[in-house]
Enzyme design. Structure first.
Site, PDB file in Angstrom:
ATOM      1  N   ASP A  45       0.586  -1.129   0.083  1.00 44.49           N
ATOM      2  CA  ASP A  45      -0.085  -0.031  -0.029  1.00 44.49           C
ATOM      3  C   ASP A  45       0.941   1.052   0.045  1.00 44.49           C
ATOM      4  OD1 ASP A  45       1.037  -0.397   2.641  1.00 44.49           O
ATOM      5  OD2 ASP A  45      -0.892  -0.352   3.705  1.00 44.49           O
ATOM      6  N   HIS A  46       2.157   1.211   0.283  1.00 45.52           N
ATOM      7  CA  HIS A  46       2.813   2.309   0.502  1.00 45.52           C
ATOM      8  C   HIS A  46       3.374   2.921  -0.914  1.00 45.52           C
ATOM      9  CE1 HIS A  46       2.518   1.923   4.616  1.00 45.52           C
ATOM     10  NE2 HIS A  46       3.489   2.862   5.010  1.00 45.52           N
ATOM     11  N   ASP A  93       4.126  -1.634  11.429  1.00 48.38           N
ATOM     12  CA  ASP A  93       3.831  -0.250  10.874  1.00 48.38           C
ATOM     13  C   ASP A  93       3.293   0.415  12.058  1.00 48.38           C
ATOM     14  OD1 ASP A  93       2.935   1.334   8.294  1.00 48.38           O
ATOM     15  OD2 ASP A  93       1.664   1.650  10.160  1.00 48.38           O
ATOM     16  N   ARG A 135      -0.102  12.454  10.383  1.00 47.18           N
ATOM     17  CA  ARG A 135       1.164  13.240  10.587  1.00 47.18           C
ATOM     18  C   ARG A 135       1.358  14.362   9.647  1.00 47.18           C
ATOM     19  NH1 ARG A 135       4.395   7.808  11.495  1.00 47.18           N
ATOM     20  NH2 ARG A 135       3.996   7.478  13.439  1.00 47.18           N
ATOM     21  N   SER A 175       7.749   6.784  13.199  1.00 44.86           N
ATOM     22  CA  SER A 175       7.442   5.761  12.470  1.00 44.86           C
ATOM     23  C   SER A 175       8.053   4.472  13.226  1.00 44.86           C
ATOM     24  CB  SER A 175       7.471   5.488  11.125  1.00 44.86           C
ATOM     25  OG  SER A 175       8.521   5.253  10.717  1.00 44.86           O
ATOM     26  N   ARG A 233       9.642   2.518  11.339  1.00 45.02           N
ATOM     27  CA  ARG A 233      10.790   2.187  10.316  1.00 45.02           C
ATOM     28  C   ARG A 233      12.048   1.798  10.711  1.00 45.02           C
ATOM     29  NH1 ARG A 233      10.980   7.262   7.269  1.00 45.02           N
ATOM     30  NH2 ARG A 233       8.663   6.998   7.211  1.00 45.02           N
TER      31      ARG A 233
HETATM   32 FE1  SF4 Z   1       0.023   4.407   5.087  1.00 48.20          FE
HETATM   33 FE2  SF4 Z   1       1.171   5.121   7.243  1.00 48.20          FE
HETATM   34 FE3  SF4 Z   1      -0.103   6.923   5.967  1.00 48.20          FE
HETATM   35 FE4  SF4 Z   1      -1.028   5.125   7.464  1.00 48.20          FE
HETATM   36  S1  SF4 Z   1       0.201   6.560   8.211  1.00 48.20           S
HETATM   37  S2  SF4 Z   1      -1.554   5.714   5.524  1.00 48.20           S
HETATM   38  S3  SF4 Z   1       0.041   3.347   6.920  1.00 48.20           S
HETATM   39  S4  SF4 Z   1       1.693   5.866   5.186  1.00 48.20           S
END
Ligand code: SF4
Length: 640
Positions: A62-63, A117, A377, A530, A532
């Site tokens: 999805d990223h 995540d 964010r 995150s 990450r």
């Molecule tokens: Fe994707 Fe992370 Fe944004 Fe959620 S916060 S939509 S998981 S990039």
């Protein structure tokens, strides 16, 4: 017992449920997304595991959806084939954002979920104990190892009353961020109770638990009640329902009261999610871009509210409106019921069901632009344009402002638009590939972008220069930026590490290599943001041996430990002020100092003085650090 304790107790493998003690819990489900997933699966392979031992593991894509070169396509192919080989479900690109799809199709009350995540706590909306962690922790969970964490404090968030028209669940979590700040949840689980809980649907609850990550919380959780049943039934999964409530006399480590009647539409100003004020106090702010979606606000109901506000209108001339529905289920339902057409007619640009602009994959705003986003964010530069200012709002505020051309309080729209949860969602799982029974016959496909990840050497004495000295609240985005240019390199750490800290100090990686590695000095809340693990792996690749900070964000600290990088904290914060970039620091007798559990003495060779630092980690983590990281530790102990 409270609900958190009940779920933890059921999954407890080691330790006692005593605040501050390390516990190990069994993990029922795991999820990965493509940005962290490639690494998690490389690690799973390095552990030598044939089949995952969890009840359910899902690999989402999805990223990074832009196929600009072979790198990204290679990564997707690798994830798909490694998933098939190891008994993992694969959610194909286009099926939606991991947290949204997981909530819809896989989340189960009372289960534990570990995801690579940081917004994995979204699953708390359905009564799961859902925790974000580094890829290696997730790989270990897939290998059947318990997940270790320090028993968090459980804070009761008591919701009373009912949200007023045009006020949404996003405003509840923004209010909590306003009160507690981005550091307010560290070491805590937020457990929601009170009569206000019953007024919120599962997707609304998931918006709150999702953004609990911005508080720095371990996770957030709602009870599993008739609302949970209603959601699961509408997803044709009523068999997955289990009622779960705290005991009447449950005890908590703290209580926060929020009266929903008193809340108003809120906005988080740039560049931090806790910079929250009421929309009506934000003044007249001209808006250039509105982006609706992300795992925070992309549910069917969010999208229906947006469509209803946009219906019959036209977005203001100076505004670009982009909408990313959270899943194929949501997009399909919008297409069928005509809501998509209302969005398109109003001038919205429909993006695919993925993270998209939330992770900086396209839709970077113009220079100095104001961007309103329904995301979680608004860190500096995350949107892809350093001079842009990102404001976080609810879908209602976003849609109303897109029409007006400036930030407005949606209450100005008049009578409320009511959207009820559908009694039946459109269920179609044909974009989820089940693990094949004949997995052994499958080969894992590894393109040239799939490179082995760095593994540390066992701990030895350190004498290294301070490569960089940074201030408070350094995010994982600062350490290892994630943008459209860099995402394709996520499985190629040698290449990726060249961009480490580049937004703060473009010469960092060059300096690190010239110095043969070094030490990082940080302020408070170092590594927030995150999960990450690239933010630990890139420094590892560059030879970073220790980070000395005033304090650490939880997941990043764990990732540093997993990489064998010492996460040290100043005993006296005055010592932070005394150190300069370039100073050579020395830790002698490092192994014994780490073993001893006492203060660790660091010598500033350049300036000729000594100071003390703490290593606040468990006994097991000390062993991991001595071995040079978790992979070495697990291999040596023959744990898997
Ligand atoms: Fe994707 Fe992370 Fe944004 Fe959620 S916060 S939509 S998981 S990039």
């Amino acid at each position: 017992m409270n609900l958190t304790q009940k779920i933890l107790k059921k999954h407890l493998v080691e330790g006692e449920l005593v605040k501050g003690h390390e516990i190990a819990i069994k993990i029922d489900q795991t999820l990965t997304q493509d940005s962290t997933g490639t690494m998690a699966y490389l690690e799973l392979e390095a552990l030598g595991v044939d089949k995952v031992k969890t009840e359910l593991s899902v690999a989402y894509v999805d990223h990074n959806m832009l196929q600009e070169g072979f790198e990204n396509a290679d990564d997707h192919k690798y994830i798909q084939t490694v998933a098939a080989k190891h008994g993992i479900y694969f959610s194909r690109p286009g099926n939606g954002i991991c947290h949204q799809v997981h909530l819809e199709r896989f989340g189960k009350p009372g289960k534990t979920l570990l995801g690579s995540d940081s917004h994995t706590p979204t699953g708390g909306g359905i009564g799961m104990l859902a925790i974000g962690a580094g890829g290696l922790d997730v790989a270990l969970a897939m290998a059947g190892e318990p997940y270790r964490l320090v028993m968090p404090e459980v804070i009761n968030v008591r919701l009373t009353g009912k949200l007023k028209p045009w006020v949404s669940s996003k405003d509840i979590i923004l209010e909590l961020l306003r009160r507690l700040t981005v550091k307010g949840g560290v070491g805590k689980v937020f457990e929601y109770t009170g009569d206000g809980v019953a007024t919120l649907s599962v997707p609304e609850r998931a918006t709150i638990t999702n953004m609990g990550a911005e508080l720095g919380a371990t996770t957030s959780i709602f009870p599993s009640d008739f609302r949970t049943y209603e959601f699961l039934k509408a997803q044709k999964r009523e068999d997955d329902f289990e009622a779960l409530l705290p005991d009447d006399d449950a005890e908590y480590d703290g209580v926060i009261e929020i009266n929903l009647d008193e809340l108003e539409p809120m906005v988080a100003l740039p560049h931090s999610p806790d910079n929250v004020i009421k929309v009506k106090d934000a003044g007249k702010l001209k808006v250039d871009q509105v982006a609706i979606g992300s795992c925070t606000n992309s549910s069917y109901m969010d999208m229906m509210k947006v469509a209803a506000i946009l219906k019959g209108g036209l977005i203001a001339e100076g505004v670009s409106l982009v909408i990313s529905p959270g899943s194929r289920q949501v997009l399909n339902m919008l297409a069928k019921n005509g809501a998509l057409s209302d969005m398109i007619s109003a001038g919205a640009r429909i993006l695919e069901t993925a993270c998209g602009p939330c992770i900086g994959m396209g839709q970077a705003p113009a220079t100095n632009a104001i961007s309103l986003r329904t995301f979680n964010r608004n860190f500096y530069g995350r949107c892809g344009t350093k001079s842009a200012k990102v404001y976080l709002v609810s879908p209602e505020v976003a849609a109303a402002s897109a029409l007006a051309g400036y930030l407005i309080d949606p209450r100005e729209l008049g009578e409320e638009i009511k959207i009820e949860m559908p009694s039946e969602f459109l269920v179609n799982d044909n974009m989820i590939i089940k693990p094949p029974v004949n997995a052994d016959e499958f080969d894992v496909v590894r393109g040239p972008n799939i490179k082995p990840f760095p593994i540390n050497t066992p701990l030895a004495d350190i004498e290294k220069a301070v490569l960089i000295k940074v201030g408070d609240d350094i995010t994982t985005d600062h350490i290892m930026p994630s943008n459209a240019k860099l995402l394709p390199l996520r499985s190629n750490i040698p290449e990726l590490s060249k961009h480490c800290f580049e937004t703060i100090d473009p010469d960092f990686s060059k300096r690190a290599l010239e110095n043969g590695g070094g030490i990082i000095v940080g302020g408070n809340n170092y590594g927030q943001g995150s999960s990450r693990e690239h933010a630990a792996l890139a420094p590892l690749q560059l030879g970073v041996k220790a980070v000395i900070a005033k304090s650490f964000a939880r997941i990043h600290k764990a990732n540093l430990i997993n990489s064998g990088i010492l996460p040290l904290t100043f005993v006296s914060e005055d010592d932070y002020d005394k150190i300069d970039e370039g100073d050579v620091l020395k830790i002698e007798d490092a192994v014994n100092q780490v073993k001893s559990k006492g203060k660790i003495v660091v010598k500033n060779v350049t300036k000729g003085y000594e100071f003390e630092v703490d290593l606040d980690v468990s006994d097991r983590n000390r062993e991991i650090l001595i071995e040079g990281g978790l992979i070495n530790y697990v291999r040596k102990k023959d744990k898997v």
